[in-house]
Design a protein around this motif. Structure first.
Motif: not given
Length: 278
Positions: A52, A89, A63, A91
């Motif tokens: 994150d 980030n 985040d 992800s």
């Protein structure tokens, strides 16, 4: 044992991925003596990462709030924690890695409000680093390293250069992630991917994930108390593994690799990207 053979456990607050290498002295707990630190994770060196990022600038905490809550819980339990996490980030990055170029490790000098003094008593002071791509200092729009990048860089020289850990860390903890990683999503998770990168380097690893709480919010936002509970659970879980001597190869063995001729050989640490420290 391959990656799909690693031990996975599901909890109400997170997903855990655990694999073991050979035990170290730090895994056995603090030594005897009247002045010893009796906290359950005293002396344990932890590399903390996530997918994150380490920025924590968003109001919903998506985040990096989970990372800072885990950092707080681990340091409170006596661990020496150093953060090396993606600059932005990442992800869904899974185990992807930057194939070429340079990575920059940049220390965060001003920590998010409320987390400044969490690790002030630890040997490393709870240092937090972000890792970005390129040779220039990391800026608001700088491309980020992947979660797997940060772990490989840290274990292949980054921690030795920044924290003086010539033979560490003792364990890698990733997360806690913003939202759950369950079922097929685990395959794409950057949080789990960073833990797998640690396992490939022969280091025990645990991935933590925080789920949404419908009783608190109807959106995809993770409630603040869930991050805290996940972090507390993770610290207790690691302490239990350590107390029971489960950081050993008796339970889960790291994979063996093949050389170019197809012969099997023990996994080891290879050469990473060129990188610079700031």
């Amino acid at each position: 044992m391959n990656r799909r053979g690693t031990l996975t456990a599901l909890t109400v607050t997170g997903t855990l991925l655990f694999a073991c290498a050979q035990p170290s002295a730090a895994q056995k707990g603090p030594g005897p003596g009247p002045e010893r630190d009796r906290r359950p994770l005293a002396g344990l060196r932890v590399l903390l990462s996530n997918d994150d990022s380490m920025r924590l600038t968003r109001p919903d905490g998506a985040d990096g709030k989970g990372l800072y809550e885990v950092r707080h819980a681990l340091c409170a339990a006596g661990a020496d924690v150093v953060v090396m996490a993606p600059w932005a980030n990442q992800s869904g990055a899974g185990t992807s890695a930057t194939s070429a170029g340079q990575l920059t490790v940049q220390r965060r000098t001003v920590l998010p409000a409320g987390y400044e003094g969490d690790c002030s008593g630890a040997p490393g002071g709870g240092a937090v680093y972000g890792v970005c791509k390129g040779a220039a200092p990391c800026g608001p729009d700088t491309p980020s390293a992947t979660p797997a990048d940060t772990v490989r860089l840290a274990t292949r020289g980054g921690l030795a250069a920044k924290a003086g850990w010539k033979d560490g860390p003792d364990v890698v903890v990733t997360g806690s992630n913003h939202g759950p990683n369950v079922a097929s999503v685990v395959n794409e998770s950057g949080t789990v991917g960073a833990a797998l990168a640690a396992i490939d380097e022969g280091v025990p690893a645990i991935a933590l994930n925080s789920a949404q709480d419908p009783a608190v919010t109807g959106s995809l936002e993770v409630a603040a108390h869930t991050y805290r509970e996940t972090a507390a659970f993770g610290a207790d879980f690691i302490a239990g593994l350590r107390q029971r001597g489960l950081f050993t190869a008796e339970y889960v063995r790291r994979p063996r690799r093949r050389d170019p001729l197809g012969r099997r050989r023990a996994g080891g640490r290879g050469h990473g990207h060129r990188h610079q420290h700031r």
